[in-house]
Write an enzyme that holds these catalytic residues in place. Structure first.
Site, PDB file in Angstrom:
ATOM      1  N   PRO A 296       0.777  -1.248   0.000  1.00  0.00           N
ATOM      2  CA  PRO A 296       0.000   0.000   0.000  1.00  0.00           C
ATOM      3  C   PRO A 296       0.810   1.301   0.000  1.00  0.00           C
ATOM      4  CG  PRO A 296      -0.128  -1.080   2.144  1.00  0.00           C
ATOM      5  CD  PRO A 296       0.578  -2.022   1.225  1.00  0.00           C
ATOM      6  N   TYR A 388       2.999   9.243  -8.242  1.00  0.00           N
ATOM      7  CA  TYR A 388       2.043   9.303  -7.127  1.00  0.00           C
ATOM      8  C   TYR A 388       0.688   9.851  -7.588  1.00  0.00           C
ATOM      9  CZ  TYR A 388       0.513   9.475  -2.301  1.00  0.00           C
ATOM     10  OH  TYR A 388      -0.164   9.241  -1.129  1.00  0.00           O
TER      11      TYR A 388
HETATM   12  P1  FAD Z   1     -11.968  -5.641  -3.517  1.00  0.00           P
HETATM   13  O1  FAD Z   1     -12.163  -4.299  -2.931  1.00  0.00           O
HETATM   14  O2  FAD Z   1     -11.246  -6.667  -2.710  1.00  0.00           O
HETATM   15  O3  FAD Z   1     -13.404  -6.180  -3.905  1.00  0.00           O
HETATM   16  C1  FAD Z   1     -13.637  -7.523  -4.236  1.00  0.00           C
HETATM   17  C2  FAD Z   1     -15.053  -7.870  -3.862  1.00  0.00           C
HETATM   18  O4  FAD Z   1     -15.327  -9.212  -4.248  1.00  0.00           O
HETATM   19  C3  FAD Z   1     -15.292  -7.800  -2.356  1.00  0.00           C
HETATM   20  O5  FAD Z   1     -16.443  -7.051  -2.106  1.00  0.00           O
HETATM   21  C4  FAD Z   1     -15.427  -9.254  -1.950  1.00  0.00           C
HETATM   22  O6  FAD Z   1     -16.280  -9.406  -0.829  1.00  0.00           O
HETATM   23  C5  FAD Z   1     -15.993  -9.872  -3.201  1.00  0.00           C
HETATM   24  N1  FAD Z   1     -15.721 -11.297  -3.342  1.00  0.00           N
HETATM   25  C6  FAD Z   1     -14.603 -11.979  -3.016  1.00  0.00           C
HETATM   26  N2  FAD Z   1     -14.736 -13.280  -3.315  1.00  0.00           N
HETATM   27  C7  FAD Z   1     -15.965 -13.415  -3.849  1.00  0.00           C
HETATM   28  C8  FAD Z   1     -16.663 -14.531  -4.358  1.00  0.00           C
HETATM   29  N3  FAD Z   1     -16.148 -15.750  -4.369  1.00  0.00           N
HETATM   30  N4  FAD Z   1     -17.904 -14.319  -4.828  1.00  0.00           N
HETATM   31  C9  FAD Z   1     -18.464 -13.087  -4.811  1.00  0.00           C
HETATM   32  N5  FAD Z   1     -17.825 -11.998  -4.361  1.00  0.00           N
HETATM   33  C10 FAD Z   1     -16.592 -12.165  -3.878  1.00  0.00           C
HETATM   34  N6  FAD Z   1      -4.775   0.087  -0.964  1.00  0.00           N
HETATM   35  C11 FAD Z   1      -4.209   1.278  -0.758  1.00  0.00           C
HETATM   36  O7  FAD Z   1      -3.849   1.927  -1.734  1.00  0.00           O
HETATM   37  N7  FAD Z   1      -4.063   1.763   0.519  1.00  0.00           N
HETATM   38  C12 FAD Z   1      -4.485   1.071   1.622  1.00  0.00           C
HETATM   39  O8  FAD Z   1      -4.346   1.526   2.740  1.00  0.00           O
HETATM   40  C13 FAD Z   1      -5.048  -0.196   1.434  1.00  0.00           C
HETATM   41  N8  FAD Z   1      -5.466  -0.930   2.491  1.00  0.00           N
HETATM   42  C14 FAD Z   1      -5.971  -2.174   2.260  1.00  0.00           C
HETATM   43  C15 FAD Z   1      -6.361  -2.970   3.338  1.00  0.00           C
HETATM   44  C16 FAD Z   1      -6.843  -4.274   3.135  1.00  0.00           C
HETATM   45  C17 FAD Z   1      -7.240  -5.127   4.328  1.00  0.00           C
HETATM   46  C18 FAD Z   1      -6.945  -4.767   1.814  1.00  0.00           C
HETATM   47  C19 FAD Z   1      -7.440  -6.181   1.579  1.00  0.00           C
HETATM   48  C20 FAD Z   1      -6.597  -3.953   0.748  1.00  0.00           C
HETATM   49  C21 FAD Z   1      -6.097  -2.669   0.954  1.00  0.00           C
HETATM   50  N9  FAD Z   1      -5.734  -1.836  -0.112  1.00  0.00           N
HETATM   51  C22 FAD Z   1      -5.180  -0.641   0.097  1.00  0.00           C
HETATM   52  C23 FAD Z   1      -5.926  -2.219  -1.488  1.00  0.00           C
HETATM   53  C24 FAD Z   1      -7.237  -1.647  -2.057  1.00  0.00           C
HETATM   54  O9  FAD Z   1      -8.179  -1.521  -1.048  1.00  0.00           O
HETATM   55  C25 FAD Z   1      -7.648  -2.584  -3.159  1.00  0.00           C
HETATM   56  O10 FAD Z   1      -6.673  -2.476  -4.186  1.00  0.00           O
HETATM   57  C26 FAD Z   1      -9.043  -2.348  -3.721  1.00  0.00           C
HETATM   58  O11 FAD Z   1     -10.001  -2.720  -2.763  1.00  0.00           O
HETATM   59  C27 FAD Z   1      -9.245  -3.147  -5.010  1.00  0.00           C
HETATM   60  O12 FAD Z   1     -10.589  -3.160  -5.371  1.00  0.00           O
HETATM   61  P2  FAD Z   1     -11.240  -4.441  -6.028  1.00  0.00           P
HETATM   62  O13 FAD Z   1     -12.622  -4.041  -6.338  1.00  0.00           O
HETATM   63  O14 FAD Z   1     -10.364  -4.957  -7.083  1.00  0.00           O
HETATM   64  O15 FAD Z   1     -11.200  -5.556  -4.898  1.00  0.00           O
HETATM   65  C1  DHB Z   2      -3.700   5.849   2.792  1.00  0.00           C
HETATM   66  C2  DHB Z   2      -3.292   4.571   2.505  1.00  0.00           C
HETATM   67  C3  DHB Z   2      -2.140   4.373   1.794  1.00  0.00           C
HETATM   68  O1  DHB Z   2      -1.733   3.144   1.500  1.00  0.00           O
HETATM   69  C4  DHB Z   2      -1.359   5.439   1.388  1.00  0.00           C
HETATM   70  O2  DHB Z   2      -0.204   5.205   0.718  1.00  0.00           O
HETATM   71  C5  DHB Z   2      -1.773   6.704   1.667  1.00  0.00           C
HETATM   72  C6  DHB Z   2      -2.962   6.909   2.375  1.00  0.00           C
HETATM   73  C7  DHB Z   2      -4.951   6.057   3.561  1.00  0.00           C
HETATM   74  O3  DHB Z   2      -5.590   5.063   3.918  1.00  0.00           O
HETATM   75  O4  DHB Z   2      -5.312   7.215   3.811  1.00  0.00           O
END
Ligand code: FAD
Ligand code: DHB
Length: 394
Positions: A296, A388
């Site tokens: 992250p 960024y």
């Molecule tokens: P997701 O948001 O993971 O969405 C996937 C969805 O699919 C979810 O709603 C899930 O419930 C659903 N799903 C999963 N399996 C199934 C299934 N079998 N059937 C139906 N639905 C299903 N990025 C940052 O830049 N900064 C951060 O601080 C940061 N913190 C994070 C903290 C955590 C705990 C995690 C896991 C990720 C974090 N990330 C962070 C990354 C960022 O949040 C993700 O890149 C982003 O959520 C990607 O979106 P997405 O829609 O691809 O996946």
């Molecule tokens: C936040 C998370 C990140 O991973 C980052 O690089 C900057 C900000 C946030 O949750 O605000």
């Protein structure tokens, strides 16, 4: 069995799945989303917070940026902090006027769900046993169970937007999928605190006790992260220990003080880099975390999800409106170019800012030299800034 028919079946109601459904709707293309969690759960999952300049534009142009523009915090720079002093990186002057928006991922998710439901879009929450079938044919299917019994979505394409632990990536035959991976010897402990921010911009701090990040969600809420051991148990981190560590890692010699407040949320996030290639097999297209993960530190995860579905929506629109499949064929290559740039940037930020448990004095000197170079060289600062705020879409 409950049978639905649609043009695009979407697995997952995270930022990728929801935004894809909305962009398709704007193109007059129908979709159905299946999600295994509840609406309440996905709307309150605290995750990323930074939107790139281009992601803000995508959400605004799609008509879902109104609350973001009102409540989001527009930031024109970040601070890199080391040796107890801060060094600002100014985005607009280094990137030709670009900036970022601090707006919680769960707020983006709430806005997208509201827009989908207002437009009559179908999101099937709380389903179980999701599986995808016949992805090599022109009539793929998604099967699942609801409280009402077994159900099926018959469609022309499937978008696997089900995150890193989803089922879609596994449906691609192992011999065609290449996985690239890197693990890091640390994790992040994140908190949300009811404390007004005492600094206007994000602070990325390199400290011999470990990395710390100062962020925020609103004029009342601070979001803070600490580097911890990869297998850390959150129970070992009572609030007092978290605050004391944050004070040590973030405070500067010029008297800047962190403000404490009640901790509203606490969790540990693992760190990894991961890319699955290609991002498509037959009529199954992967988007977002289902295809790639970044640590992250570069704030790229949610932004990559936005970029993927922007490309996928365009490719599907070209197919449905003009019978063109060239953009669908190029989808994986188009996305992977941006994905690998973000992978590199996230790895680089992570490597520069964290303490490596096996890092020796030589490595620490290199990190310090890199930080001093980034904050003193226009070229190095511009490179960080343009990555960024996000490179323009290809
Ligand atoms: P997701 O948001 O993971 O969405 C996937 C969805 O699919 C979810 O709603 C899930 O419930 C659903 N799903 C999963 N399996 C199934 C299934 N079998 N059937 C139906 N639905 C299903 N990025 C940052 O830049 N900064 C951060 O601080 C940061 N913190 C994070 C903290 C955590 C705990 C995690 C896991 C990720 C974090 N990330 C962070 C990354 C960022 O949040 C993700 O890149 C982003 O959520 C990607 O979106 P997405 O829609 O691809 O996946
Ligand atoms: C936040 C998370 C990140 O991973 C980052 O690089 C900057 C900000 C946030 O949750 O605000």
């Amino acid at each position: 069995m409950d049978k639905l028919r649609t043009q695009v079946g979407i697995v997952g109601a995270g930022p990728a799945g929801l935004l894809l459904a909305h962009l398709l709707h704007l193109e007059g293309i129908e979709s159905v989303i299946v999600e295994n969690r509840s609406r309440e759960y996905v709307e309150h999952r605290v995750r990323a917070g930074v939107l790139e300049h281009g992601s803000v534009d995508v959400l605004t142009q799609a008509g879902v940026g109104e609350r973001m523009r009102r409540e989001g915090l527009l930031h024109h720079g970040i601070e890199l902090r080391f040796g107890a002093s801060g060094h600002r990186i100014d985005f607009p002057s280094l990137t030709g006027g670009r900036s970022i928006m601090v707006y919680g991922q769960q707020e983006v998710v709430k806005d997208l769900i509201a827009a989908r439901l207002a437009a009559g879009g179908r999101i099937q929450f709380e389903v179980a046993d999701v599986a995808v079938h016949d992805i090599e044919s022109t009539a793929p299917r998604i099967t699942f169970r609801t409280i009402g019994g077994p159900a099926e979505v018959a469609c022309e394409f499937i978008a696997g937007c089900d995150g890193f632990h989803g089922i879609c990536r596994q449906a691609i035959p192992g011999q065609t999928l290449h996985v690239f991976e890197r693990a890091y010897p640390f994790a992040w402990l994140g908190i949300l605190a009811q404390a007004p921010p005492t600094h206007d911009e994000l602070i990325y701090a390199y400290h011999e006790r470990g990395f710390a990040l100062y962020s925020m969600r609103s004029p009342q809420i601070t979001r803070l992260y600490l580097q911890v051991a990869p297998d850390e148990d959150v129970a070992r981190w009572p609030d007092e220990r978290i605050w004391s560590e944050l004070h040590l890692r973030l405070e500067t010699s010029d008297g800047w003080k962190l403000r404490e407040g009640p901790v509203l949320e606490k969790g540990i996030t693992g760190m990894r880099s991961f890319v699955a290639e290609p991002m498509q097999h037959g009529r199954l297209f992967l988007a977002g975390d289902a295809a790639h993960i970044v640590p992250p530190t570069g704030a790229k995860g949610m932004n990559l999800a936005v970029a993927d579905v922007r490309a996928l929506a365009r490719a599907l629109a070209a197919f449905f409106h003009s019978k063109r499949s060239d953009l669908l064929d190029a989808y994986s290559a188009i996305c992977l170019k941006r994905v690998w740039r973000a992978e590199h940037f996230s790895w680089w930020m992570t490597s520069m800012l964290h303490c490596f448990p096996d890092g020796d004095a030589f490595q620490q000197r290199l990190q310090r030299s890199q930080l001093e170079y980034v904050v003193s060289s226009h070229a190095a600062a511009a490179s960080l800034a343009e990555n960024y705020v996000g490179l323009p879409f290809g």
